[in-house]
Every structure is written in structure tokens, then in C-alpha cells.
Design a protein around this motif. Structure first.
Motif, PDB file in Angstrom:
ATOM      1  N   SER A 173     -42.327  41.149  18.389  1.00 41.37           N
ATOM      2  CA  SER A 173     -42.163  40.587  16.696  1.00 41.37           C
ATOM      3  C   SER A 173     -43.656  40.622  15.868  1.00 41.37           C
ATOM      4  O   SER A 173     -44.624  41.201  16.875  1.00 41.37           O
ATOM      5  CB  SER A 173     -42.219  38.594  17.085  1.00 41.37           C
ATOM      6  OG  SER A 173     -43.184  38.167  17.580  1.00 41.37           O
ATOM      7  N   ALA A 174     -43.395  40.494  15.143  1.00 39.20           N
ATOM      8  CA  ALA A 174     -45.165  40.120  14.095  1.00 39.20           C
ATOM      9  C   ALA A 174     -46.194  39.215  14.845  1.00 39.20           C
ATOM     10  O   ALA A 174     -47.161  39.325  14.843  1.00 39.20           O
ATOM     11  CB  ALA A 174     -44.634  40.470  13.341  1.00 39.20           C
ATOM     12  N   ARG A 175     -45.610  38.033  15.099  1.00 36.22           N
ATOM     13  CA  ARG A 175     -46.837  36.897  15.519  1.00 36.22           C
ATOM     14  C   ARG A 175     -46.643  37.503  17.600  1.00 36.22           C
ATOM     15  O   ARG A 175     -48.360  37.359  17.155  1.00 36.22           O
ATOM     16  CB  ARG A 175     -45.525  35.569  15.831  1.00 36.22           C
ATOM     17  CG  ARG A 175     -45.983  34.921  16.465  1.00 36.22           C
ATOM     18  CD  ARG A 175     -45.315  33.502  16.583  1.00 36.22           C
ATOM     19  NE  ARG A 175     -45.526  32.027  16.917  1.00 36.22           N
ATOM     20  CZ  ARG A 175     -46.595  32.162  18.049  1.00 36.22           C
ATOM     21  NH1 ARG A 175     -46.092  32.734  18.656  1.00 36.22           N
ATOM     22  NH2 ARG A 175     -47.110  31.098  18.908  1.00 36.22           N
ATOM     23  N   GLU A 176     -46.130  38.248  18.159  1.00 34.74           N
ATOM     24  CA  GLU A 176     -46.331  38.688  19.428  1.00 34.74           C
ATOM     25  C   GLU A 176     -47.571  39.414  19.177  1.00 34.74           C
ATOM     26  O   GLU A 176     -48.706  38.626  19.752  1.00 34.74           O
ATOM     27  CB  GLU A 176     -44.798  38.718  20.057  1.00 34.74           C
ATOM     28  CG  GLU A 176     -45.449  40.149  21.336  1.00 34.74           C
ATOM     29  CD  GLU A 176     -44.094  39.891  21.771  1.00 34.74           C
ATOM     30  OE1 GLU A 176     -44.815  40.906  23.173  1.00 34.74           O
ATOM     31  OE2 GLU A 176     -43.108  40.465  21.522  1.00 34.74           O
ATOM     32  N   MET A 177     -47.789  40.009  18.517  1.00 35.60           N
ATOM     33  CA  MET A 177     -48.282  41.340  18.115  1.00 35.60           C
ATOM     34  C   MET A 177     -49.875  40.920  17.687  1.00 35.60           C
ATOM     35  O   MET A 177     -50.561  41.592  18.236  1.00 35.60           O
ATOM     36  CB  MET A 177     -47.723  42.481  17.392  1.00 35.60           C
ATOM     37  CG  MET A 177     -48.641  43.815  17.399  1.00 35.60           C
ATOM     38  SD  MET A 177     -48.173  45.196  16.187  1.00 35.60           S
ATOM     39  CE  MET A 177     -49.621  46.268  16.323  1.00 35.60           C
ATOM     40  N   ASP A 223     -55.153  39.342  19.222  1.00 35.93           N
ATOM     41  CA  ASP A 223     -56.625  38.553  19.321  1.00 35.93           C
ATOM     42  C   ASP A 223     -56.812  37.930  17.839  1.00 35.93           C
ATOM     43  O   ASP A 223     -57.842  37.328  17.381  1.00 35.93           O
ATOM     44  CB  ASP A 223     -58.103  38.641  20.232  1.00 35.93           C
ATOM     45  CG  ASP A 223     -57.678  38.875  21.576  1.00 35.93           C
ATOM     46  OD1 ASP A 223     -56.840  37.739  21.828  1.00 35.93           O
ATOM     47  OD2 ASP A 223     -57.974  39.696  21.862  1.00 35.93           O
ATOM     48  N   GLN A 224     -55.665  37.829  17.137  1.00 35.92           N
ATOM     49  CA  GLN A 224     -55.200  37.395  15.615  1.00 35.92           C
ATOM     50  C   GLN A 224     -54.917  36.153  15.648  1.00 35.92           C
ATOM     51  O   GLN A 224     -53.836  36.101  16.407  1.00 35.92           O
ATOM     52  CB  GLN A 224     -54.813  38.741  14.535  1.00 35.92           C
ATOM     53  CG  GLN A 224     -56.485  40.458  15.162  1.00 35.92           C
ATOM     54  CD  GLN A 224     -57.353  40.049  13.690  1.00 35.92           C
ATOM     55  OE1 GLN A 224     -57.613  39.220  13.575  1.00 35.92           O
ATOM     56  NE2 GLN A 224     -58.320  40.862  14.875  1.00 35.92           N
ATOM     57  N   ASN A 225     -54.756  35.710  14.283  1.00 36.02           N
ATOM     58  CA  ASN A 225     -53.839  35.160  13.803  1.00 36.02           C
ATOM     59  C   ASN A 225     -52.657  35.128  13.759  1.00 36.02           C
ATOM     60  O   ASN A 225     -52.334  36.212  13.546  1.00 36.02           O
ATOM     61  CB  ASN A 225     -54.423  34.727  11.930  1.00 36.02           C
ATOM     62  CG  ASN A 225     -53.306  33.628  11.831  1.00 36.02           C
ATOM     63  OD1 ASN A 225     -52.712  33.652  11.486  1.00 36.02           O
ATOM     64  ND2 ASN A 225     -54.280  32.153  11.989  1.00 36.02           N
ATOM     65  N   GLU A 226     -51.506  34.241  14.317  1.00 37.95           N
ATOM     66  CA  GLU A 226     -50.475  34.685  13.880  1.00 37.95           C
ATOM     67  C   GLU A 226     -49.755  35.210  13.059  1.00 37.95           C
ATOM     68  O   GLU A 226     -48.243  36.021  13.764  1.00 37.95           O
ATOM     69  CB  GLU A 226     -49.302  33.203  14.656  1.00 37.95           C
ATOM     70  CG  GLU A 226     -49.532  31.767  13.863  1.00 37.95           C
ATOM     71  CD  GLU A 226     -48.854  31.120  14.301  1.00 37.95           C
ATOM     72  OE1 GLU A 226     -48.467  30.244  13.107  1.00 37.95           O
ATOM     73  OE2 GLU A 226     -48.982  30.562  15.468  1.00 37.95           O
TER      74      GLU A 226
END
Length: 71
Positions: free
Chosen positions: A26-30, A35-38
Motif C-alpha cells: 500500500s502507499a501508506r505502508e511504503m 520513514d515518511q509521512n503516511e
């Protein structure tokens, strides 16, 4: 030149989405794995944000590919 830039940006976003979906990430998981904003990857894929060369290299490392493989 603006049209060429748009094609390059479209390719980058599409390629990023393809690689991520191919691996079922998922975009969120990646985003969080990097170590970026979700919403980091989602913003890149939707054209609301761009990435730096340094971040691009981290994305390539994340997928375990070279920059040449990305393109």
C-alpha cells in the motif's frame, strides 16, 4: 519542453504505482517504511508532490532496483 516534463512526471508516477502494486504494497505502508509521512507516496503518485534525487534513490533501494531499472 513543458509537454516533455509532463510526460516524464506521468511516467514516474505510473512506474512508481506499478512497482508498488506489483509487490502488493500500500502507499501508506511504503511511505511509513521509507520513514515518511503516511501520505508521502500517495502525494507523489497523484502529482501533489514531487521527490528529490535522494528520495528517488531510497525508493529504488526499497524496491531493490537500480535507477536504470526504474526507467
Amino acid at each position: 519542453m513543458e509537454e516533455k516534463d509532463t510526460l516524464t512526471e506521468d511516467f514516474f508516477r505510473d512506474r512508481l504505482r506499478f512497482l508498488r502494486n506489483e509487490r502488493k504494497i500500500s502507499a501508506r505502508e511504503m511511505s511509513l517504511d521509507l520513514d515518511q509521512n503516511e501520505t508521502y507516496i500517495n502525494k507523489i503518485e497523484t502529482g501533489k508532490s514531487s521527490t528529490t534525487i535522494s528520495s528517488f534513490l531510497k525508493i529504488c533501494d526499497y524496491f531493490n532496483i537500480t535507477p536504470a531499472d526504474f526507467f
